[in-house]
Write a protein that holds these residues in place. Structure first.
Motif, mmCIF file in Angstrom:
data_model
loop_
_atom_site.group_PDB
_atom_site.id
_atom_site.type_symbol
_atom_site.label_atom_id
_atom_site.label_comp_id
_atom_site.label_asym_id
_atom_site.label_seq_id
_atom_site.Cartn_x
_atom_site.Cartn_y
_atom_site.Cartn_z
ATOM 1 N N GLY A 94 3.755 -2.819 -2.473
ATOM 2 C CA GLY A 94 2.721 -3.832 -2.639
ATOM 3 C C GLY A 94 1.548 -3.275 -3.407
ATOM 4 N N GLU A 95 0.384 -3.796 -3.117
ATOM 5 C CA GLU A 95 -0.822 -3.346 -3.802
ATOM 6 C C GLU A 95 -1.270 -1.980 -3.303
ATOM 7 O OE1 GLU A 95 -2.335 -7.964 -4.058
ATOM 8 O OE2 GLU A 95 -2.670 -6.702 -2.297
ATOM 9 N N GLY A 96 -1.006 -1.702 -2.026
ATOM 10 C CA GLY A 96 -1.471 -0.452 -1.441
ATOM 11 C C GLY A 96 -0.901 0.781 -2.097
ATOM 12 N N ASP A 97 0.372 0.725 -2.519
ATOM 13 C CA ASP A 97 0.965 1.903 -3.169
ATOM 14 C C ASP A 97 1.094 1.713 -4.680
ATOM 15 O OD1 ASP A 97 3.090 0.178 -3.454
ATOM 16 O OD2 ASP A 97 4.545 1.417 -2.386
ATOM 17 N N ALA A 98 0.408 0.691 -5.211
ATOM 18 C CA ALA A 98 0.327 0.438 -6.653
ATOM 19 C C ALA A 98 1.617 -0.096 -7.254
ATOM 20 C CB ALA A 98 -0.135 1.680 -7.412
ATOM 21 N N THR A 99 2.566 -0.544 -6.424
ATOM 22 C CA THR A 99 3.734 -1.230 -6.965
ATOM 23 C C THR A 99 3.300 -2.523 -7.643
ATOM 24 O OG1 THR A 99 5.151 -0.311 -5.225
ATOM 25 C CG2 THR A 99 5.968 -2.260 -6.377
ATOM 26 N N ILE A 100 2.310 -3.186 -7.038
ATOM 27 C CA ILE A 100 1.699 -4.386 -7.596
ATOM 28 C C ILE A 100 0.252 -4.048 -7.938
ATOM 29 C CG2 ILE A 100 1.040 -6.775 -7.125
ATOM 30 C CD1 ILE A 100 3.342 -6.897 -5.108
ATOM 31 N N ASP A 101 -0.192 -4.503 -9.088
ATOM 32 C CA ASP A 101 -1.564 -4.216 -9.513
ATOM 33 C C ASP A 101 -2.572 -4.832 -8.540
ATOM 34 O OD1 ASP A 101 -0.654 -2.877 -11.728
ATOM 35 O OD2 ASP A 101 -0.852 -4.618 -13.066
ATOM 36 N N LEU A 102 -3.668 -4.126 -8.346
ATOM 37 C CA LEU A 102 -4.743 -4.673 -7.527
ATOM 38 C C LEU A 102 -5.375 -5.864 -8.243
ATOM 39 C CD1 LEU A 102 -6.766 -1.563 -6.249
ATOM 40 C CD2 LEU A 102 -5.285 -3.047 -4.908
ATOM 41 N N PRO A 103 -5.649 -6.938 -7.522
ATOM 42 C CA PRO A 103 -6.376 -8.042 -8.152
ATOM 43 C C PRO A 103 -7.835 -7.658 -8.342
ATOM 44 C CG PRO A 103 -6.082 -8.471 -5.812
ATOM 45 C CD PRO A 103 -5.326 -7.212 -6.108
ATOM 46 N N ASP A 105 -10.289 -9.592 -7.850
ATOM 47 C CA ASP A 105 -10.963 -10.156 -6.679
ATOM 48 C C ASP A 105 -10.062 -9.934 -5.468
ATOM 49 O OD1 ASP A 105 -12.200 -11.590 -4.713
ATOM 50 O OD2 ASP A 105 -12.332 -13.470 -5.840
ATOM 51 N N PHE A 106 -10.521 -9.091 -4.532
ATOM 52 C CA PHE A 106 -9.678 -8.747 -3.386
ATOM 53 C C PHE A 106 -9.373 -9.943 -2.488
ATOM 54 C CE2 PHE A 106 -11.251 -4.051 -3.388
ATOM 55 C CZ PHE A 106 -10.437 -3.802 -4.486
ATOM 56 N N SER A 107 -10.105 -11.015 -2.645
ATOM 57 C CA SER A 107 -9.815 -12.197 -1.828
ATOM 58 C C SER A 107 -8.442 -12.778 -2.159
ATOM 59 C CB SER A 107 -10.893 -13.268 -2.024
ATOM 60 O OG SER A 107 -10.898 -13.741 -3.365
ATOM 61 N N GLY A 108 -7.915 -12.408 -3.325
ATOM 62 C CA GLY A 108 -6.586 -12.873 -3.700
ATOM 63 C C GLY A 108 -5.494 -11.865 -3.418
ATOM 64 N N SER A 109 -5.788 -10.844 -2.636
ATOM 65 C CA SER A 109 -4.817 -9.789 -2.354
ATOM 66 C C SER A 109 -3.735 -10.263 -1.396
ATOM 67 C CB SER A 109 -5.535 -8.581 -1.746
ATOM 68 O OG SER A 109 -4.622 -7.714 -1.103
ATOM 69 N N GLU A 139 -11.412 0.393 1.953
ATOM 70 C CA GLU A 139 -12.565 -0.026 2.748
ATOM 71 C C GLU A 139 -12.448 -1.491 3.157
ATOM 72 O OE1 GLU A 139 -16.245 0.919 0.768
ATOM 73 O OE2 GLU A 139 -15.406 2.800 0.016
ATOM 74 N N THR A 140 -11.975 -2.327 2.241
ATOM 75 C CA THR A 140 -11.805 -3.750 2.555
ATOM 76 C C THR A 140 -10.684 -3.945 3.565
ATOM 77 O OG1 THR A 140 -12.539 -4.298 0.318
ATOM 78 C CG2 THR A 140 -11.439 -6.037 1.560
ATOM 79 N N ALA A 141 -9.586 -3.222 3.383
ATOM 80 C CA ALA A 141 -8.462 -3.329 4.324
ATOM 81 C C ALA A 141 -8.875 -2.892 5.721
ATOM 82 C CB ALA A 141 -7.285 -2.489 3.822
ATOM 83 N N ALA A 142 -9.751 -1.902 5.795
ATOM 84 C CA ALA A 142 -10.184 -1.378 7.094
ATOM 85 C C ALA A 142 -10.906 -2.424 7.926
ATOM 86 C CB ALA A 142 -11.074 -0.158 6.899
#
Length: 401
Positions: A94-103, A105-109, A139-142
């Protein structure tokens, strides 16, 4: 702070034989968690008892608290519930391991959306720190995650200090490491350290050493002092307690026991050979049933309360501590000494110890049998000028005499 060791055992480490070897090593070493793929949860449960976190990728992991919601046909062919995980972890593939690019705007994660799903279960986030944007993502995930796993590609560039300072109190911060040496650094960073480490290693010795470092990081170091012996008096017979532990104790180790909670006497384990009886290096002859013994949480228990399976604190003469499991408690009537001591500040404390030359205390000149003690000797003591209520330190006035 309670520390924890997680061991990574998902499909990135190899086939099932490789993963099973890691999980077995984690179980044998006493690790706290394993992190696996959802398909391996049932296999882990068959290997032994350990907390299991499962990566959530394409499908859903059935969780302990979701089991009532699971349909029978989602489980095994016989209709039994699907395997249970203790926590989910998002971020792999997913986004956490960079398989998918980070958006932008993190609200769309997608990862964060999964973390925010309703449900009474533990959530985890897995984030590889590939740059400052991934730091911000962690930090946002936390804010949503019970456990936030951060794996640094180069901690000299992306310091763990930043994450400890920013999110250390919001979540259970878990630092990815590849060795016991790195785990020690993670536990000591900023003098606070990470709450846990995720060890990625096939070496059983590294897993065991990491668990040992966890234990050392959580242990107290006590300031022991010497107190002067005022009196050694025969006190008749009493019900004496021997604590037999499930551990072999070293020559400089013993336990802290005493009639008064504020002053606990260091009593050596029976590691020394005697012309009268063989050594019992698992035993501390601790005193009478009314006395206190110190426990690993910093509290006390009455000797009469101890039973098999309880934990007691083992201390060496330098004040280093560890825990030991009680295997057996022996209570027998034996002749006793009453030993009265005076601390440096003039306080008087006492305890009862069996009248036998095999019971030894730590005198200023070395270990000494209680039968050889006399007024003027100085022996090792843990002094804490505080009252106790049900074994817990309290701020109140209690007179013990």
């Amino acid at each position: 702070m309670t520390r924890a060791v997680w061991v990574k055992a998902d499909d990135t480490v190899g086939d099932w034989d490789d993963r099973r070897a890691r999980i077995t090593a984690a179980l044998e070493a006493g690790a706290d968690w394993v992190l696996v793929d959802e398909d391996d949860v049932e296999r882990v449960r068959e290997l032994g008892e350990i907390n299991v976190a499962a990566f959530r990728t394409d499908g859903d992991v059935t969780l302990v608290d979701d089991i009532d919601d699971a349909e029978a046909d989602d489980g095994d062919e016989d209709g039994s519930p699907a395997p249970q995980a203790d926590a989910i972890v998002v971020g792999k593939d997913g986004e956490g391991d960079a398989t998918i690019d980070l958006p932008e705007d993190f609200s769309g994660s997608a990862d964060l959306s999964t973390l925010r799903r309703d449900g009474d279960f533990q959530r985890g986030a897995y984030v590889r720190i590939l740059g400052t944007e991934y730091e911000r993502f962690a930090e946002t995930a936390a804010e949503e995650a019970d456990h936030t796993i951060v794996v640094g590609e180069d901690w000299t560039i992306i310091p763990l200090e930043n994450l400890i300072a920013r999110i250390g109190e919001e979540t259970n911060l878990i630092a990815g490491v590849t060795s016991a040496e790195e785990a020690k650094t993670a536990f000591e960073t900023l003098e606070i350290g990470s709450d846990a480490v995720l060890l990625d290693s096939d070496d059983p010795d590294e897993i065991r050493e990491t668990v040992e470092i966890r234990d050392e990081a959580a242990r107290e170091s006590l300031d022991l002092t010497h107190a002067e012996v005022l009196e050694v008096e025969r006190a008749g017979s009493a019900d004496r307690v021997c604590i037999d532990t499930g551990s072999l104790l070293e020559h400089d180790e013993g336990m802290l026991v005493g009639s008064m909670s504020r002053g606990l006497v260091f009593v050596h384990a029976e590691t020394a050979e005697s012309p009268y009886v063989a050594s019992r290096p698992f035993r501390v002859n601790a005193g009478a049933v009314h006395a206190y013994v110190r426990t690993p949480d910093g509290g006390t228990k009455y000797l009469s309360e101890l039973q098999s399976g309880d934990e007691v604190q083992v201390v060496d003469t330098d004040g280093n501590t560890r825990e030991a499991i009680v295997g057996r408690v022996k209570i027998e009537q034996r002749p006793m000494f009453r030993i009265a001591l005076e601390t440096d500040d003039g306080d008087r404390v006492e305890t009862l110890l069996q009248n036998a030359e095999t019971i030894k205390v730590a005198a200023d000149e070395g270990r000494k049998a209680v039968t050889d003690l006399e007024a003027g000797d100085e022996i090792l003591l843990y002094y804490e000028d505080t009252a106790r209520h049900f074994g817990e330190a309290v701020e109140e006035s209690i007179i013990e005499k």
